[in-house]
Design an enzyme around this catalytic site. Sequence first.
Site, PDB file in Angstrom:
ATOM      1  CG  ASP A  90      -1.829  -1.054   1.193  1.00  0.00           C
ATOM      2  OD1 ASP A  90      -2.154  -1.704   0.218  1.00  0.00           O
ATOM      3  OD2 ASP A  90      -2.350  -1.564   2.346  1.00  0.00           O
TER       4      ASP A  90
HETATM    5  N1  URA Z   1      -1.263  -5.807   3.876  1.00  0.00           N
HETATM    6  C1  URA Z   1      -1.598  -4.648   4.082  1.00  0.00           C
HETATM    7  O1  URA Z   1      -2.821  -4.140   4.564  1.00  0.00           O
HETATM    8  N2  URA Z   1      -0.936  -3.787   3.293  1.00  0.00           N
HETATM    9  C2  URA Z   1       0.091  -3.925   2.711  1.00  0.00           C
HETATM   10  O2  URA Z   1       0.624  -3.063   1.982  1.00  0.00           O
HETATM   11  C3  URA Z   1       0.580  -5.042   2.767  1.00  0.00           C
HETATM   12  C4  URA Z   1      -0.034  -6.103   3.473  1.00  0.00           C
END
Ligand code: URA
Length: 243
Positions: free
Chosen positions: A106
């Site tokens: 993310d």
């Molecule tokens: N899980 C999440 O919620 N975000 C990420 O970036 C990676 C794993």
Amino acid sequence: MRLDKFICKSTELTKREAIQEIHAGHILVNDLIVLDESTQVHENNLITLNGQRLKPRPFRYLLMHKPANTICSNTDGDYPSLFNQLDTDGVHGLNRDELHIAGRLDVDTTGLVLITDDGRWTYNITRPDKDCKKIYRVGLSYGIPEHKIAPLVERFKQGIQLQGEQGLTQSALLEVLPSIKKESREVLLTITEGKYHQVKRMFAAVGNRVLSLHREKIGEVQLDVEEGHWRFLTAHEVSSFTR
Ligand code: URA
């Protein structure tokens, strides 16, 4: 693979330049001029550009330390692309259009990303049935009191029911890190899947909230470069995902 992709993989040409060369009649496949860039070709075909045989270069495998506020796509969006951090000025013959991230993070997540142009290799990392472990360091909004640690560890082990999903997540390993405060707010979580916002949703499902998320390790590959930096993987690291 497509002819234009083959040319990109064996020269420093961009896709647009490769297509121009094809349309100009400069590309021969097994001694015949081919004008359609979508023609399927194979490494064993004799493919030439202006009489010079083209050979695809080996696949590339890199790791990068993703900073926060960057995105894992090849082009900029609301935030700058992580690929801006790669010095793809030709020194390393890296063309960002050919590369992708094996397991995106993310925008606000930091840490280890693996980057390659080898789609099959990526499969071994991202497909849940390959059992490739990803370790995240997670900062939580609410502390976990001592007496709740064991039941919570067990819940993650059994799998978590995510909102909007059928069935439980795969078994996950939760380790609550020691804290000088009464309740720890920092944990390590090992998962073998990569569902959308998976870690955040897993903690939401148990009534907590992720404040910070950092990926430390994928399989045997440990993050060991500073934020914003990258390096090529060793041959051993590359093959560790196909063993
Ligand atoms: N899980 C999440 O919620 N975000 C990420 O970036 C990676 C794993």
